[in-house]
Design a protein around this motif. Structure first.
Motif, mmCIF file in Angstrom:
data_model
loop_
_atom_site.group_PDB
_atom_site.id
_atom_site.type_symbol
_atom_site.label_atom_id
_atom_site.label_comp_id
_atom_site.label_asym_id
_atom_site.label_seq_id
_atom_site.Cartn_x
_atom_site.Cartn_y
_atom_site.Cartn_z
ATOM 1 N N ALA A 143 6.871 4.333 2.830
ATOM 2 C CA ALA A 143 7.686 4.089 1.480
ATOM 3 C C ALA A 143 7.813 2.678 1.620
ATOM 4 O O ALA A 143 8.137 2.289 0.406
ATOM 5 C CB ALA A 143 9.010 4.754 1.458
ATOM 6 N N LEU A 144 7.736 1.871 2.600
ATOM 7 C CA LEU A 144 8.275 0.335 2.530
ATOM 8 C C LEU A 144 7.014 -0.452 2.394
ATOM 9 O O LEU A 144 7.052 -1.411 1.856
ATOM 10 C CB LEU A 144 8.772 -0.129 3.761
ATOM 11 C CG LEU A 144 10.249 0.601 4.039
ATOM 12 C CD1 LEU A 144 10.710 0.110 5.599
ATOM 13 C CD2 LEU A 144 11.316 0.647 3.242
ATOM 14 N N ASP A 145 5.799 0.354 2.210
ATOM 15 C CA ASP A 145 4.266 -0.625 1.907
ATOM 16 C C ASP A 145 4.277 -0.652 0.366
ATOM 17 O O ASP A 145 4.220 0.380 -0.188
ATOM 18 C CB ASP A 145 3.514 0.126 2.492
ATOM 19 C CG ASP A 145 2.018 -0.487 2.353
ATOM 20 O OD1 ASP A 145 1.974 -1.736 1.727
ATOM 21 O OD2 ASP A 145 1.171 -0.325 3.397
ATOM 22 N N ASN A 146 4.417 -1.890 -0.048
ATOM 23 C CA ASN A 146 4.554 -1.843 -1.647
ATOM 24 C C ASN A 146 3.128 -2.660 -2.074
ATOM 25 O O ASN A 146 2.884 -3.238 -2.956
ATOM 26 C CB ASN A 146 5.438 -2.751 -2.209
ATOM 27 C CG ASN A 146 6.929 -2.052 -2.201
ATOM 28 O OD1 ASN A 146 6.852 -0.900 -2.507
ATOM 29 N ND2 ASN A 146 7.835 -2.864 -1.643
ATOM 30 N N THR A 147 2.091 -2.327 -1.252
ATOM 31 C CA THR A 147 0.830 -2.785 -1.575
ATOM 32 C C THR A 147 0.185 -2.807 -2.817
ATOM 33 O O THR A 147 -0.143 -3.627 -3.306
ATOM 34 C CB THR A 147 -0.327 -2.549 -0.400
ATOM 35 O OG1 THR A 147 0.306 -2.668 0.809
ATOM 36 C CG2 THR A 147 -1.763 -3.023 -0.709
ATOM 37 N N ASN A 148 0.455 -1.367 -3.203
ATOM 38 C CA ASN A 148 -0.011 -0.996 -4.589
ATOM 39 C C ASN A 148 1.058 -0.492 -5.291
ATOM 40 O O ASN A 148 1.070 0.319 -6.322
ATOM 41 C CB ASN A 148 -0.972 0.222 -4.617
ATOM 42 C CG ASN A 148 -2.326 -0.457 -3.803
ATOM 43 O OD1 ASN A 148 -2.767 -1.200 -4.432
ATOM 44 N ND2 ASN A 148 -2.561 -0.108 -2.857
ATOM 45 N N GLY A 149 2.506 -0.979 -5.071
ATOM 46 C CA GLY A 149 3.709 -0.598 -6.098
ATOM 47 C C GLY A 149 4.502 0.337 -5.307
ATOM 48 O O GLY A 149 5.528 0.724 -5.632
ATOM 49 N N LEU A 150 3.984 1.301 -4.502
ATOM 50 C CA LEU A 150 4.727 2.422 -3.843
ATOM 51 C C LEU A 150 3.850 2.867 -2.696
ATOM 52 O O LEU A 150 2.748 2.724 -2.372
ATOM 53 C CB LEU A 150 4.733 3.540 -4.926
ATOM 54 C CG LEU A 150 3.567 4.310 -5.412
ATOM 55 C CD1 LEU A 150 4.088 5.535 -6.060
ATOM 56 C CD2 LEU A 150 2.520 3.466 -6.153
ATOM 57 N N GLY A 151 4.763 3.646 -1.833
ATOM 58 C CA GLY A 151 4.072 4.339 -0.652
ATOM 59 C C GLY A 151 3.360 5.646 -1.174
ATOM 60 O O GLY A 151 3.858 6.026 -1.821
ATOM 61 N N PHE A 152 2.273 5.915 -0.644
ATOM 62 C CA PHE A 152 1.691 7.087 -0.791
ATOM 63 C C PHE A 152 0.503 7.380 -0.058
ATOM 64 O O PHE A 152 0.371 6.869 0.749
ATOM 65 C CB PHE A 152 0.964 6.923 -2.453
ATOM 66 C CG PHE A 152 -0.233 6.243 -2.543
ATOM 67 C CD1 PHE A 152 -1.250 6.682 -2.361
ATOM 68 C CD2 PHE A 152 -0.135 4.806 -2.435
ATOM 69 C CE1 PHE A 152 -2.427 6.024 -2.399
ATOM 70 C CE2 PHE A 152 -1.104 4.035 -2.346
ATOM 71 C CZ PHE A 152 -2.480 4.535 -2.419
ATOM 72 N N SER A 153 0.246 8.768 0.009
ATOM 73 C CA SER A 153 -0.953 9.259 0.824
ATOM 74 C C SER A 153 -2.055 9.362 -0.167
ATOM 75 O O SER A 153 -2.254 10.214 -1.071
ATOM 76 C CB SER A 153 -0.504 10.683 1.528
ATOM 77 O OG SER A 153 -1.898 11.203 2.087
ATOM 78 N N LEU A 154 -3.188 8.818 0.031
ATOM 79 C CA LEU A 154 -4.244 8.813 -0.839
ATOM 80 C C LEU A 154 -5.112 10.111 -0.661
ATOM 81 O O LEU A 154 -5.344 10.543 -1.793
ATOM 82 C CB LEU A 154 -5.241 7.527 -0.428
ATOM 83 C CG LEU A 154 -6.416 7.506 -1.392
ATOM 84 C CD1 LEU A 154 -6.208 7.192 -2.912
ATOM 85 C CD2 LEU A 154 -7.353 6.506 -0.969
#
Length: 310
Positions: free
Chosen positions: A211-222
């Motif tokens: 949730a803290l990874d904003n690489t693409n704007g939000l945390g998520f499971s691809l």
């Protein structure tokens, strides 16, 4: 004021659309009006008003000159992208070849020939048929189906256990494409291998962002973005039948929007399945088939030679 994450997401959407020389798709989707790169980015652009048209007089194109059916309506972006796995998302042919050799050598099949060229030529078939043919049988032979099913079961048991980020790694740049597809574009996967294999390949390659990874704007499971994942063993008929793609469309809730869906694959059967299902067909040249073979088959609306073009 918009939050930083919302602002970043908005900027990403605009750049996503503007960066594509093929964004004319959302305004004028015709072979004569399309440039040569970034097929998926243009087809999934969420803001048609920001799309750029192809350069006047530019006759170069990644569109198959043999495309014979209309593509999606010109005013609507694609609603879903479904991917083949082997040779399209994942560079996995060596695993498939090695597992094939192990299975064939483990059975008393007499003097059969198997090499990389033969393996690639048979990848157009679903696993049971492919292995039956490798074993020297042909459709219509008494043992064709039973031998194929038995060898296919052995292959799947061996194959799936060996899936890893090393044996089935995504092609370089593929992860970037998947992560940057707009969130409202649905994803799916359809392979002629077994469904369990498809799930494992996606799991080992698709990261789970915190949730803290904003690489693409939000945390998520691809991996969780794939709303439908199927193999030849979980659909009514394998490719080139369109039944698997139609089942994927139903599960995505898009059975009435087929013309705005895209199927990406590396084999002639992939293009045939997409055409028969009424979807846009995109062929890639980094899999098991040559450009000459894909173009002469007349099954793809687009053919791309690199992940960057995709």
């Amino acid at each position: 004021m918009a939050s930083p994450s919302r602002f970043a997401a908005a900027v990403a959407v605009v750049l996503f659309s503007l960066a594509s020389p093929l964004s004319a798709f959302v305004r004028n989707h015709s072979p004569s009006g399309v440039s040569r790169t970034n097929i998926l980015r243009s087809m999934t652009a969420t803001d048609a008003a920001t799309a750029t048209t192809a350069t006047d007089g530019d006759t170069s194109s990644s569109v198959s000159p043999f495309a014979a059916i209309p593509n999606p309506p010109p005013t609507k972006a694609a609603t879903a992208v479904i991917f083949d796995i082997d040779g399209t998302l994942a560079d996995s042919w060596r695993l498939g070849y090695d597992a094939t050799v192990v299975v064939l050598n483990s059975n008393d099949l007499g003097n059969i020939e198997i090499n990389e060229e033969i393996y690639h030529s048979h990848c157009v078939y679903a696993t049971p048929e492919r292995l039956a043919r490798h074993a020297g049988l042909m459709p219509g032979d008494d043992d064709f189906e039973s031998v194929g099913e038995d060898l296919g079961r052995q292959f799947d048991e061996h194959y799936v256990k060996l899936v890893s980020s090393e044996t089935c790694a995504f092609y370089p740049g593929m992860m970037n494409i998947l992560e940057k597809l707009p969130q409202d574009v649905k994803l799916g996967a359809l392979t002629n291998a077994c469904a369990a294999y498809g799930h494992e390949v996606l799991k080992v390659n698709c990261p789970v962002r915190s949730a803290l990874d904003n690489t693409n704007g939000l945390g998520f499971s691809l991996y969780s973005r794939f709303g439908t994942i199927h193999g030849a063993d979980t659909v009514p008929a394998p490719k080139p039948s369109p039944e698997g793609l139609l089942q994927c469309a139903r599960e995505l809730g898009l059975e009435d929007d087929l013309s705005n869906m895209i199927y990406v694959g590396d084999a002639v059967g992939d293009g045939r399945a997409a055409r028969a299902a009424g979807m846009v067909s995109v062929g890639v040249l980094w899999g098991s088939n040559s450009e000459e073979k894909l173009r002469s088959a007349d099954t793809f609306d687009y053919i791309v030679g690199s992940v960057d073009e995709l």
